[in-house]
Design an enzyme around this catalytic site. Sequence first.
Site, mmCIF file in Angstrom:
data_model
loop_
_atom_site.group_PDB
_atom_site.id
_atom_site.type_symbol
_atom_site.label_atom_id
_atom_site.label_comp_id
_atom_site.label_asym_id
_atom_site.label_seq_id
_atom_site.Cartn_x
_atom_site.Cartn_y
_atom_site.Cartn_z
ATOM 1 N N HIS A 142 0.821 -1.212 0.000
ATOM 2 C CA HIS A 142 0.000 0.000 0.000
ATOM 3 C C HIS A 142 0.853 1.259 0.000
ATOM 4 O O HIS A 142 1.882 1.344 0.674
ATOM 5 C CB HIS A 142 -1.030 -0.010 1.130
ATOM 6 C CG HIS A 142 -0.506 0.108 2.522
ATOM 7 N ND1 HIS A 142 -0.264 1.324 3.110
ATOM 8 C CD2 HIS A 142 -0.215 -0.810 3.465
ATOM 9 C CE1 HIS A 142 0.148 1.133 4.364
ATOM 10 N NE2 HIS A 142 0.197 -0.151 4.601
ATOM 11 N N ASP A 158 5.656 2.392 7.349
ATOM 12 C CA ASP A 158 4.406 1.711 7.023
ATOM 13 C C ASP A 158 3.681 2.568 5.982
ATOM 14 O O ASP A 158 3.045 3.544 6.355
ATOM 15 C CB ASP A 158 3.581 1.533 8.293
ATOM 16 C CG ASP A 158 2.263 0.838 8.057
ATOM 17 O OD1 ASP A 158 2.017 0.396 6.930
ATOM 18 O OD2 ASP A 158 1.464 0.763 9.015
ATOM 19 N N GLU A 191 -5.262 1.628 2.200
ATOM 20 C CA GLU A 191 -5.156 0.467 3.101
ATOM 21 C C GLU A 191 -5.417 0.865 4.537
ATOM 22 O O GLU A 191 -6.009 0.118 5.305
ATOM 23 C CB GLU A 191 -3.764 -0.171 2.965
ATOM 24 C CG GLU A 191 -3.622 -1.526 3.672
ATOM 25 C CD GLU A 191 -3.166 -1.435 5.122
ATOM 26 O OE1 GLU A 191 -3.185 -2.472 5.811
ATOM 27 O OE2 GLU A 191 -2.803 -0.327 5.582
ATOM 28 N N GLU A 192 -4.946 2.055 4.905
ATOM 29 C CA GLU A 192 -4.988 2.458 6.314
ATOM 30 C C GLU A 192 -6.406 2.749 6.822
ATOM 31 O O GLU A 192 -6.619 2.911 8.011
ATOM 32 C CB GLU A 192 -4.090 3.689 6.544
ATOM 33 C CG GLU A 192 -2.599 3.434 6.313
ATOM 34 C CD GLU A 192 -1.972 2.540 7.372
ATOM 35 O OE1 GLU A 192 -2.670 2.146 8.315
ATOM 36 O OE2 GLU A 192 -0.782 2.221 7.227
ATOM 37 N N ASP A 252 4.250 -5.549 3.719
ATOM 38 C CA ASP A 252 3.893 -4.415 4.567
ATOM 39 C C ASP A 252 4.988 -4.224 5.615
ATOM 40 O O ASP A 252 6.088 -4.765 5.490
ATOM 41 C CB ASP A 252 2.526 -4.688 5.233
ATOM 42 C CG ASP A 252 1.719 -3.415 5.440
ATOM 43 O OD1 ASP A 252 2.298 -2.428 5.948
ATOM 44 O OD2 ASP A 252 0.523 -3.396 5.116
ATOM 45 N N HIS A 277 3.079 4.244 13.094
ATOM 46 C CA HIS A 277 1.984 5.230 13.135
ATOM 47 C C HIS A 277 2.242 6.347 14.148
ATOM 48 O O HIS A 277 1.305 6.968 14.644
ATOM 49 C CB HIS A 277 0.623 4.572 13.431
ATOM 50 C CG HIS A 277 0.071 3.774 12.275
ATOM 51 N ND1 HIS A 277 -1.269 3.551 12.109
ATOM 52 C CD2 HIS A 277 0.679 3.167 11.237
ATOM 53 C CE1 HIS A 277 -1.463 2.818 11.019
ATOM 54 N NE2 HIS A 277 -0.291 2.573 10.480
HETATM 55 ZN ZN LIG Z 1 0.631 -0.957 6.590
#
Ligand SMILES: [Zn+2]
Length: 351
Positions: A70, A173, A202-203, A225, A316
């Site tokens: 992604h 990520d 994707e998130e 990922d 994140h």
């Molecule tokens: Zn991811």
Amino acid sequence: MPTIGNAQIKLLEKLCNAVAVSGDEGEVRTIVLEEIKGHTDQVRVDALGNVLATKKGAAKNRLRVMVSAHMDEAGFMLVAEDGEGIYRFETVGGVDVRQLVGKPVWVGKNHTPGVIGARPIHLTTAEERKKSIPLDQLRIDLGPGGKASLGDRATFATKFLRSGPAIIGKAFDNRFGVATLIELLKNAPPNIDLLAVFTVQEEIGPRGAKVAAHALNPNLAIAVDSTPANDLPDWDGEENAGYNTKLGLGPAIYIADGGTLSDPRLVRHFAAAGDAEKIPYQFRQPGGGGTDAGAIHKARAGIPSLSVSVPHRYNHTAASIARLDDWKNTLSLLHASLSLLTPALLESERG
Ligand SMILES: [Zn+2]
């Protein structure tokens, strides 16, 4: 055999420093399209913005293997203007609001600098300092005269840094996955048709992967990922026995996560390829979170799927830390495993 050198690290740096929050992946998509030029048989961008790139193999009986990564990252979206360069915002994807206060950000396509301002210690009470500040009391402040548009995305303003064997940055990520998939396309194994998909959204629930898997209808799929490593030593100096993945142990092969039970034949195949080629790998401990595989394995009549991730700390958040050798081993494991794939795998016992 593809590997990670200065050129690949430079590419990862460019990808990490880009702003591509879900639904606005254009900056990363432009880099991807530029990089894969001349390395594919066919490239198209679909209605949602996924990049679908095909590299056909040469063997007689070839599996059609979708490998997805992604392009989007978690971040913020401006939703209202308070004047004087001050904006209200929402989070996009999984972001912990407690961690936002005082962080610099980049806003919009021009990376306009701003800050999620905090009231300084001088102006707060001891009671206030015990509490976290809710999202509706936070603003993105571009400074007097600062201009942005509603709907603009923003990310943490963290520049990629290399520090010996480690790297520090934002959006590992999933720029790790994007950079890995670019290298796989440039070194595509001839025994398969490689259906490389750089996905969107994707998130916020794997939306791009869902339509891409439907369109391509592959024989099997691998989501590449990156995953959190909760591997700090305990505060008393004891070993943290509860880690899910650990830096330095290589790519994380998923047995299960919050959205997928991996196909056991693919789990065994990847582990066997790692053993045969002496590439380190680890099994991610089952738990929450998910990848594009969560949507892909439910597409069409069901698609055998597996996720493989690069471990890194502090996913994140404003800044993650990872080891370059874990990334290198992830690329090696993927290339080795794909190179050994034959149609016999899907006829073997599931176990
Ligand atoms: Zn991811």
